[in-house]
Design a protein around this motif. Structure first.
Motif, short mmCIF file in Angstrom:
data_model
loop_
_atom_site.label_atom_id
_atom_site.label_comp_id
_atom_site.label_asym_id
_atom_site.label_seq_id
_atom_site.Cartn_x
_atom_site.Cartn_y
_atom_site.Cartn_z
N UNK A 67 7.71 -12.49 -1.13
CA UNK A 67 6.51 -12.18 -1.07
C UNK A 67 7.06 -10.25 -0.83
N UNK A 68 7.37 -10.97 0.21
CA UNK A 68 8.22 -9.31 1.34
C UNK A 68 9.53 -8.66 0.11
N UNK A 69 10.13 -9.28 -0.51
CA UNK A 69 11.24 -9.00 -0.94
C UNK A 69 10.62 -7.92 -1.88
N UNK A 70 10.00 -8.91 -3.30
CA UNK A 70 9.37 -8.49 -4.44
C UNK A 70 8.45 -7.16 -3.69
N UNK A 71 7.61 -6.62 -3.08
CA UNK A 71 6.74 -6.44 -2.52
C UNK A 71 8.12 -5.12 -2.37
N UNK A 72 8.98 -4.91 -1.61
CA UNK A 72 9.58 -4.19 -1.13
C UNK A 72 10.22 -3.59 -2.16
N UNK A 73 11.02 -4.31 -3.59
CA UNK A 73 11.38 -4.39 -4.72
C UNK A 73 10.28 -3.48 -5.06
N UNK A 74 9.54 -3.55 -5.61
CA UNK A 74 8.48 -2.87 -6.97
C UNK A 74 8.47 -1.26 -5.57
N UNK A 75 8.08 -1.20 -4.51
CA UNK A 75 7.94 0.25 -3.16
C UNK A 75 9.86 1.09 -3.86
N UNK A 76 11.00 0.46 -3.81
CA UNK A 76 11.88 0.74 -4.23
C UNK A 76 11.94 1.69 -5.97
N UNK A 77 11.55 0.75 -6.11
CA UNK A 77 11.70 1.11 -8.13
C UNK A 77 11.09 2.13 -7.81
N UNK A 78 9.39 1.75 -7.94
CA UNK A 78 8.26 2.88 -7.77
C UNK A 78 9.09 4.29 -7.12
N UNK A 130 12.34 5.39 -6.68
CA UNK A 130 13.63 5.96 -7.43
C UNK A 130 12.90 6.95 -8.50
N UNK A 131 12.31 6.46 -9.62
CA UNK A 131 11.47 6.57 -10.43
C UNK A 131 10.95 7.83 -10.46
N UNK A 132 10.09 7.85 -9.26
CA UNK A 132 9.17 9.30 -8.60
C UNK A 132 10.35 10.11 -8.18
N UNK A 133 10.90 10.13 -7.46
CA UNK A 133 12.53 10.43 -7.02
C UNK A 133 13.48 11.41 -8.04
N UNK A 134 13.76 10.91 -9.10
CA UNK A 134 14.95 10.64 -10.51
C UNK A 134 13.68 11.55 -10.75
N UNK A 194 0.55 -1.12 0.19
CA UNK A 194 -0.01 -0.60 -0.01
C UNK A 194 0.44 1.26 -0.29
N UNK A 195 1.56 1.28 0.17
CA UNK A 195 3.15 2.06 0.39
C UNK A 195 3.26 3.32 -1.20
N UNK A 196 2.96 1.68 -2.14
CA UNK A 196 3.69 2.31 -3.10
C UNK A 196 1.85 3.08 -4.03
N UNK A 197 2.81 4.60 -4.01
CA UNK A 197 2.06 5.23 -5.15
C UNK A 197 0.45 4.67 -6.10
N UNK A 198 1.69 4.03 -6.93
CA UNK A 198 0.75 3.98 -8.62
C UNK A 198 -0.46 2.20 -7.73
N UNK A 199 -0.53 1.63 -6.81
CA UNK A 199 -1.21 0.97 -5.75
C UNK A 199 -2.70 1.70 -5.04
N UNK A 200 -1.99 3.01 -4.67
CA UNK A 200 -3.17 3.53 -3.99
C UNK A 200 -3.57 4.35 -5.40
#
Length: 164
Positions: A110-121, A123-127, A59-65
């Motif tokens: 599930x934990x690591x894939x969700x964390x990887x997706x959050x960090x990737x998203x 990073x894209x927004x910060x860039x 849920x921390x991912x903006x795209x999901x919200x």
């Protein structure tokens, strides 16, 4: 999209429903001792917290919200994880250990894939944000018009100041 939205709404209720299913399944299907029930009483709060953590990361991912839908990776891993928990709740002799090991491995995935997706998203927004700041910080070079606007007469008004 319906499936992804359904998993979005299932994230947090599953943290309550699935540990409760383990308790109900133990009462209905288990032929174990009271010690196994005691182990289950320790396992259920841990499972509850694990599901809340994964749900919070998703849920921390903006795209999901914004879309109110999880990704397809989330659907796959959460569905498999939930199925192993349901399978574990049937307490099938000989298979319970395999369900437990598979459930732990699926939690880790599930934990690591969700964390990887959050960090990737993120990073894209910060860039994108830094690129916008860099564009705004560049000195603006006035562009020369291709042709002069007016070659006609100019009116010049001079101000006179009387000095006392």
């Amino acid at each position: 999209m319906f499936i992804r939205k359904a998993f979005y709404w299932w994230l947090f209720p599953s943290a309550v429903v699935l540990p409760a299913w383990l308790l109900i399944g133990w009462a209905a299907f288990s032929q174990g001792s009271g010690w196994s029930f005691l182990g289950l009483l320790v396992l259920c709060p841990i499972l509850f917290l694990a599901m809340l953590v994964v749900g919070g990361i998703v849920m921390a991912r903006r795209s999901v919200r914004e879309r109110r839908a999880v990704s397809w990776w989330d659907v796959l891993l959460i569905a498999l994880w939930d199925l192993t928990i349901v399978g574990f709740g049937f307490f099938i002799p000989g298979a319970t250990g395999w369900f437990a090991v598979l459930g732990i491995l699926l939690f880790i995935a599930t934990f690591w894939v969700a964390l990887w997706e959050l960090l990737r998203e993120t990073r894209t927004r910060v860039q994108a944000t830094f690129a916008a700041y860099e564009r705004a910080a560049r000195p603006q070079v006035p562009s020369e018009p291709a042709t002069p606007v007016d070659h006609g007469e100019y009116i010049v008004i001079e101000e006179r100041r009387d000095r006392d």
